[in-house]
Design a protein around this motif. Structure first.
Motif, PDB file in Angstrom:
ATOM      1  N   HIS A  58       0.861  -1.190   0.000  1.00 10.44           N
ATOM      2  CA  HIS A  58       0.000   0.000   0.000  1.00 10.44           C
ATOM      3  C   HIS A  58       0.893   1.235   0.000  1.00 10.44           C
ATOM      4  O   HIS A  58       1.783   1.348   0.847  1.00 10.44           O
ATOM      5  CB  HIS A  58      -0.879  -0.066   1.255  1.00 10.44           C
ATOM      6  CG  HIS A  58      -1.895   1.024   1.378  1.00 10.44           C
ATOM      7  ND1 HIS A  58      -2.382   1.741   0.306  1.00 10.44           N
ATOM      8  CD2 HIS A  58      -2.549   1.510   2.474  1.00 10.44           C
ATOM      9  CE1 HIS A  58      -3.267   2.610   0.735  1.00 10.44           C
ATOM     10  NE2 HIS A  58      -3.387   2.500   2.042  1.00 10.44           N
ATOM     11  N   GLU A  85       0.014   4.499   0.379  1.00  8.55           N
ATOM     12  CA  GLU A  85      -0.384   5.704   1.108  1.00  8.55           C
ATOM     13  C   GLU A  85       0.771   6.097   2.032  1.00  8.55           C
ATOM     14  O   GLU A  85       1.454   5.228   2.585  1.00  8.55           O
ATOM     15  CB  GLU A  85      -1.645   5.416   1.923  1.00  8.55           C
ATOM     16  CG  GLU A  85      -2.226   6.695   2.501  1.00  8.55           C
ATOM     17  CD  GLU A  85      -3.570   6.497   3.181  1.00  8.55           C
ATOM     18  OE1 GLU A  85      -3.991   5.346   3.355  1.00  8.55           O
ATOM     19  OE2 GLU A  85      -4.177   7.525   3.537  1.00  8.55           O
ATOM     20  N   ASP A  96       1.251   6.919   5.033  1.00  9.54           N
ATOM     21  CA  ASP A  96       1.437   6.385   6.390  1.00  9.54           C
ATOM     22  C   ASP A  96       2.191   5.053   6.352  1.00  9.54           C
ATOM     23  O   ASP A  96       2.637   4.556   7.383  1.00  9.54           O
ATOM     24  CB  ASP A  96       0.108   6.258   7.174  1.00  9.54           C
ATOM     25  CG  ASP A  96      -0.953   5.432   6.472  1.00  9.54           C
ATOM     26  OD1 ASP A  96      -0.921   5.342   5.228  1.00  9.54           O
ATOM     27  OD2 ASP A  96      -1.824   4.873   7.169  1.00  9.54           O
ATOM     28  N   HIS A 145      -7.084   0.281   0.775  1.00 10.74           N
ATOM     29  CA  HIS A 145      -7.954   1.412   0.868  1.00 10.74           C
ATOM     30  C   HIS A 145      -7.761   2.388  -0.308  1.00 10.74           C
ATOM     31  O   HIS A 145      -8.552   3.327  -0.502  1.00 10.74           O
ATOM     32  CB  HIS A 145      -7.635   2.007   2.252  1.00 10.74           C
ATOM     33  CG  HIS A 145      -7.616   3.419   2.510  1.00 10.74           C
ATOM     34  ND1 HIS A 145      -6.564   4.133   3.002  1.00 10.74           N
ATOM     35  CD2 HIS A 145      -8.622   4.318   2.367  1.00 10.74           C
ATOM     36  CE1 HIS A 145      -6.880   5.371   3.175  1.00 10.74           C
ATOM     37  NE2 HIS A 145      -8.111   5.538   2.808  1.00 10.74           N
ATOM     38  N   ASP A 166      -4.044  -2.278   4.813  1.00 13.66           N
ATOM     39  CA  ASP A 166      -4.914  -1.551   5.748  1.00 13.66           C
ATOM     40  C   ASP A 166      -6.065  -2.417   6.265  1.00 13.66           C
ATOM     41  O   ASP A 166      -6.724  -2.047   7.248  1.00 13.66           O
ATOM     42  CB  ASP A 166      -5.498  -0.312   5.066  1.00 13.66           C
ATOM     43  CG  ASP A 166      -4.634   0.931   5.263  1.00 13.66           C
ATOM     44  OD1 ASP A 166      -3.772   0.913   6.159  1.00 13.66           O
ATOM     45  OD2 ASP A 166      -4.843   1.915   4.531  1.00 13.66           O
TER      46      ASP A 166
END
Ligand SMILES: Cc1cc2nc3c(=O)[nH]c(=O)nc-3n(C[C@H](O)[C@H](O)[C@H](O)COP(=O)(O)O)c2cc1C
Ligand SMILES: [Fe+2]
Ligand SMILES: [Fe+2]
Length: 403
Positions: free
Chosen positions: A80, A82, A84, A147, A166
């Protein structure tokens, strides 16, 4: 100084906890903090699964180096992108110049958008591809919109470990307790897990359902998410919650009463209704002031309960703005399949009840609005009691019908 935990014989948690961040995605309060999980597999090849938020990058690199114990890092799997999780990709490249990145085509595109130079290091994988790192073989499974669109999950077919990105995550810092069986999850974590899921991934229920269907075909023994504890026991508990949430099915029969009130009269009506419901034997009733409760909590409670009562003052011929914002969030997160009762209040031209009914009917899906809308003229009076009684009766009757 490192801070790592052993997950299995040759798998290590190398993530970090964050209690300093107040708002996740700069929007959702996280009073119990959050963890950014990352894992290192020590096989014939060394493999890192995802990175961490930039704020904890230094301790993360220290953890990775500690576990590698002088070995080089051969591969980095990015499930992922993203920030974070993906923000520290570039730092990993700097510390381990020989590392190859395993990820999806879309994920490499996003890495480049963030300005990371990944040229010559990409190993692009697609749904169903596998790679062997020695004893362990990893299967890559696309998980679009769980996500973000580039997301995938990785499954270790050798020992049944799922690197779930996530999915199956939660707000809350681990504070040493890595495994869900080391905490009282139902008592101390479930509310945050629900608030995490519903607000972060809630909109994409059908994509989560797709992932759950794929997950049903593999023999998962352990779930390693990117936030919150690792699951090695009672996996069915969490999978069942995810299944309910992603089908927009209530977890509990109960009534969530959310009110918007300036001077306390609508609040009083909400309390009077709560008492009447309890008198009728329905005590799973929860009352919230829309102005004092963060909308992420309201959304989470909305996913939890079967019945919702919205009680709002009229404000410049409109729904009270904070109540409207809550409705709007419900719509954005695809909330559906709930029974709703309405109460309005106004001193000269009450409109909020009709407007809320219109919103539920026109903007949202499968919201069953009970037909006994109640209108209060400034303050609740004894003459209003029959309306309050019929509202309480209608809610109880609709519960009987559902059985
Ligand atoms: C800025 C503002 C705008 C309002 N607009 C309306 C309105 O358009 N129509 C109406 O009937 N009442 C309007 N009201 C009155 C309140 O809705 C009404 O007094 C209500 O009874 C307050 O209930 P509460 O005690 O729960 O705050 C307005 C009040 C304020 C402060
Ligand atoms: Fe994410
Ligand atoms: Fe995340």
């Amino acid at each position: 100084m490192y801070c790592v935990r052993k997950v299995t014989d040759d798998l290590y948690w190398v993530g970090a906890n964050d209690h300093r961040l107040h708002l996740f995605e700069n929007i959702h309060p996280i009073p119990k903090g959050v963890s950014y999980n990352s894992y290192v597999l020590m096989d014939e090849k060394t493999v890192l699964f995802d990175t961490v938020d930039w704020s904890v990058c230094r301790e993360f690199i220290e953890n990775v180096k500690h576990v590698l114990d002088g070995r080089d890092l051969d591969y980095m799997v990015i499930n992922h992108m993203e920030p974070d999780h993906g923000a520290s990709v570039e730092e990993v490249l700097m510390h381990f110049p020989n590392v190859k990145i395993i990820s999806t085509e879309r994920s490499f595109m996003i890495m480049r958008q963030f300005g990371f130079n990944v040229d010559g290091r990409e190993i692009e994988v697609k749904e169903g591809d596998t790679m062997k790192f020695g004893k362990h073989e990893i299967l890559f499974v696309e998980a679009p919109m769980v996500h973000w669109p580039e997301a995938m999950v990785s499954f270790d077919t050798t020992n049944g470990v799922l690197f779930a990105a996530d999915a199956f995550g939660t707000f809350g810092a681990l504070d040493g307790k890595l495994f869900a069986d080391e905490v009282n999850f139902d008592r101390d974590w479930l509310d945050d897990a629900r608030r995490y899921y519903t607000n972060i991934v809630g909109k994409y229920g059908t994509f989560v359902q797709d992932l759950l269907k794929k997950a049903g075909t593999i023999d998962i023994k352990m779930i390693c998410p990117l936030h919150g504890p690792v699951w090695r026991e009672d996996l069915g508990y969490l999978i069942e919650k995810y299944d309910k949430w992603s089908r927009y099915e209530p977890e509990e029969e109960g009534v969530l009463i959310v009110y918007a009130s300036m001077y306390g009269n609508t609040e009083h009506a909400a309390q009077a209704l709560a008492s009447k419901l309890c008198e009728r034997g329905m005590t799973n009733v929860h009352v919230y002031d829309v102005s004092n409760t963060h909308v992420s909590t309201l959304i989470s409670e909305t996913f939890r309960f079967s019945h919702i009562v919205l009680a709002s003052v009229t404000y410049n011929l409109e729904i009270y703005p904070i109540m409207y914002n809550y409705l709007h969030e419900m719509k954005l997160l695809n909330v559906q399949n709930r029974t709703v009762a309405l109460m309005e209040n106004g001193s000269w031209a009450p409109t909020s009840g009709g407007l809320m009914a219109e919103f539920l009917d026109e903007e949202m899906k499968l919201m069953d609005v009970l037909g006994t809308d109640m209108s209060i003229s400034s303050a609740l009076k004894e003459t209003d009691e029959k309306d309050l009684d019929s509202l309480a009766d209608a809610i109880i009757d609709s519960m009987k019908k559902e059985k």
